[in-house]
Design an enzyme around this catalytic site. Structure first.
Site, PDB file in Angstrom:
ATOM      1  N   ARG A   1       0.828  -1.213   0.000  1.00 51.62           N
ATOM      2  CA  ARG A   1       0.000   0.000   0.000  1.00 51.62           C
ATOM      3  C   ARG A   1       0.858   1.257   0.000  1.00 51.62           C
ATOM      4  O   ARG A   1       0.450   2.301   0.520  1.00 51.62           O
ATOM      5  CB  ARG A   1      -0.969   0.036   1.191  1.00 51.62           C
ATOM      6  CG  ARG A   1      -2.127  -0.931   1.071  1.00 51.62           C
ATOM      7  CD  ARG A   1      -3.307  -0.466   1.934  1.00 51.62           C
ATOM      8  NE  ARG A   1      -4.189  -1.587   2.216  1.00 51.62           N
ATOM      9  CZ  ARG A   1      -4.419  -2.057   3.436  1.00 51.62           C
ATOM     10  NH1 ARG A   1      -3.858  -1.493   4.491  1.00 51.62           N
ATOM     11  NH2 ARG A   1      -5.226  -3.073   3.613  1.00 51.62           N
TER      12      ARG A   1
ATOM     13  N   ARG B   1      -3.043   6.600   0.915  1.00 50.92           N
ATOM     14  CA  ARG B   1      -3.571   7.744   1.653  1.00 50.92           C
ATOM     15  C   ARG B   1      -2.585   8.426   2.587  1.00 50.92           C
ATOM     16  O   ARG B   1      -2.841   9.546   3.024  1.00 50.92           O
ATOM     17  CB  ARG B   1      -4.807   7.292   2.451  1.00 50.92           C
ATOM     18  CG  ARG B   1      -5.989   6.938   1.559  1.00 50.92           C
ATOM     19  CD  ARG B   1      -7.150   6.423   2.369  1.00 50.92           C
ATOM     20  NE  ARG B   1      -6.863   5.119   2.952  1.00 50.92           N
ATOM     21  CZ  ARG B   1      -7.713   4.449   3.736  1.00 50.92           C
ATOM     22  NH1 ARG B   1      -8.889   4.990   4.036  1.00 50.92           N
ATOM     23  NH2 ARG B   1      -7.405   3.273   4.214  1.00 50.92           N
TER      24      ARG B   1
ATOM     25  N   ARG C   1      -6.705  12.456  -5.260  1.00 55.76           N
ATOM     26  CA  ARG C   1      -8.009  11.847  -5.013  1.00 55.76           C
ATOM     27  C   ARG C   1      -9.084  12.918  -4.815  1.00 55.76           C
ATOM     28  O   ARG C   1     -10.220  12.760  -5.281  1.00 55.76           O
ATOM     29  CB  ARG C   1      -7.946  10.924  -3.796  1.00 55.76           C
ATOM     30  CG  ARG C   1      -9.295  10.290  -3.483  1.00 55.76           C
ATOM     31  CD  ARG C   1      -9.199   9.042  -2.680  1.00 55.76           C
ATOM     32  NE  ARG C   1     -10.510   8.489  -2.425  1.00 55.76           N
ATOM     33  CZ  ARG C   1     -10.739   7.315  -1.857  1.00 55.76           C
ATOM     34  NH1 ARG C   1      -9.722   6.547  -1.509  1.00 55.76           N
ATOM     35  NH2 ARG C   1     -11.969   6.876  -1.649  1.00 55.76           N
TER      36      ARG C   1
ATOM     37  N   ASP D   1      -7.149  -2.744  -7.069  1.00 53.49           N
ATOM     38  CA  ASP D   1      -7.802  -3.395  -5.936  1.00 53.49           C
ATOM     39  C   ASP D   1      -8.054  -4.854  -6.272  1.00 53.49           C
ATOM     40  O   ASP D   1      -8.283  -5.197  -7.442  1.00 53.49           O
ATOM     41  CB  ASP D   1      -9.123  -2.698  -5.604  1.00 53.49           C
ATOM     42  CG  ASP D   1      -9.682  -3.149  -4.268  1.00 53.49           C
ATOM     43  OD1 ASP D   1     -10.492  -4.106  -4.244  1.00 53.49           O
ATOM     44  OD2 ASP D   1      -9.291  -2.576  -3.235  1.00 53.49           O
TER      45      ASP D   1
ATOM     46  N   TYR E   1     -15.305 -12.145  -0.317  1.00 57.35           N
ATOM     47  CA  TYR E   1     -16.054 -10.940  -0.678  1.00 57.35           C
ATOM     48  C   TYR E   1     -17.199 -11.270  -1.629  1.00 57.35           C
ATOM     49  O   TYR E   1     -18.292 -10.699  -1.529  1.00 57.35           O
ATOM     50  CB  TYR E   1     -15.128  -9.915  -1.327  1.00 57.35           C
ATOM     51  CG  TYR E   1     -14.172  -9.253  -0.373  1.00 57.35           C
ATOM     52  CD1 TYR E   1     -14.574  -8.164   0.400  1.00 57.35           C
ATOM     53  CD2 TYR E   1     -12.866  -9.702  -0.246  1.00 57.35           C
ATOM     54  CE1 TYR E   1     -13.693  -7.536   1.277  1.00 57.35           C
ATOM     55  CE2 TYR E   1     -11.975  -9.086   0.624  1.00 57.35           C
ATOM     56  CZ  TYR E   1     -12.398  -8.004   1.388  1.00 57.35           C
ATOM     57  OH  TYR E   1     -11.519  -7.400   2.250  1.00 57.35           O
TER      58      TYR E   1
END
Length: 342
Positions: free
Chosen positions: A23, A27, A36, A73, A147
């Site tokens: 990652r 962020r 973003r 993703d 998921y």
């Protein structure tokens, strides 16, 4: 000449260690947050190849990591298989319809949803230096299935585990479909310029040993074998987070080129129990990186020393936290880059 990261994944045990962070494009970086805010939601960014390539390259420009990990993703696979995908603020991803009460046959594949991902790979590879490795990735079948069945993440994956016990044939069909689509997805990434790929099995730790063999090891072995047959020069990193002692069987039986170690794995144990000479990746605690302090150097050096006898890609035990200070990352990189195997 391959870069340090690709060389290490291919089995070279050089004195210095390559480093990238899971990652790393995300962020915690102010440049990511700015882009973003300009572009909108997460899926918008993933499907905008120019933006996604820029995000993939941001941590390389800032830190000079040895590898760039594709910004995307793991749920792009079920999205291309025909489930609807949303990322809800404060709630995480949602897939619909969930397969806990719908048949796999109800889905209608939308393979063109892979196209912007391949374009991101091409654009990123064009922007990387020759000595930097571009890593593609996908979710491993078990984690993707959790998921797809539940439609969202969960703490213990109860709905998916129950379906696998209750109707193993139906669940095997889901796993088989994920394997088939994931193989083509990773092949497309490699054709577009990915030089190594990682399989994220983020939820493998929720399975009992026999189920781990069937739903983690067996489908991963199928994927690794098929990728090796098509692309013998491309390393495959397997990352079964939470596997614990089952990691040794995973390393022996899946045929992956390298294994990722999460932060709960003792690197001394890993060096002793994993196949001799097999490259490993990890296993610095991302929470320690966020917390900071002198323990960053102490723990980083302990990991480096413990794994000095085999090829080792320095990385986190999972993804970097969004509140991690930039200076903590710089501190960690300074430790890794100054270390040399004796």
């Amino acid at each position: 000449m391959p870069g340090l990261l690709l060389d290490t994944l291919n089995g070279a045990n050089r004195a210095e260690r390559p480093v990238w962070l899971m990652r790393q494009a995300g962020r915690y970086l102010p440049e990511y947050r700015a882009l973003r805010a300009q572009k909108g939601g997460f899926l918008n960014l993933v499907e905008d190849s120019d933006a996604a390539a820029e995000i993939t390259l941001q941590p390389i420009r800032r830190f000079g990591f040895d590898g760039a990990i594709l910004f995307s993703d793991i749920l792009i696979v079920p999205y291309a298989m025909g489930q609807n995908l949303e990322f809800l603020v404060g709630e995480g991803p949602r897939l619909s319809p969930p397969l806990v009460d719908r048949a796999l046959e109800d889905l209608r594949a939308v393979p063109e949803r892979f196209a912007p991902i391949y374009e991101t790979v091409r654009k990123t590879r064009a922007g990387l230096g020759a000595d930097r490795t571009l890593l593609g990735f996908a979710g491993s079948p078990w984690t993707v299935a959790t998921y797809m069945v539940a439609g969202e993440g969960s703490r213990d994956h109860h709905a998916t585990r129950a379906l696998a016990y209750r109707d193993p044939a139906a669940f095997q069909a889901i796993i088989d479909a994920i394997v088939e689509v994931t193989l083509e997805y990773l092949a497309g990434q490699i054709a577009a310029g990915a030089e190594a790929v990682q399989l994220f099995d983020s939820w493998s730790g929720s399975l009992a040993p026999a189920e781990f063999e069937r739903w983690v090891i067996a489908p991963t072995a199928r994927l690794a074998a098929a990728l090796r047959q098509r692309f013998p020069q491309v390393p495959v990193i397997g990352f079964p987070k939470g596997a614990g002692a089952k990691l040794a069987a995973y390393a022996r039986e899946t045929g992956v080129s390298a294994v990722g170690l999460d932060e709960t794995i003792d690197p001394v144990w890993a060096h002793r129990e994993l196949p001799e000479g097999m490259p490993v990746q990890g296993c610095f605690d991302p929470v320690l990186l966020e917390a900071g302090g002198p323990m960053i150097e102490v723990r980083a050096r302990a990991i480096l020393d413990a794994l000095a006898g085999r090829p080792h890609v320095f990385n986190l035990g999972h993804g970097i936290g969004q509140h991690t200070p930039i200076e903590h990352v710089e501190q960690l990189l300074g430790v890794v880059r100054s270390w040399r195997a004796s």
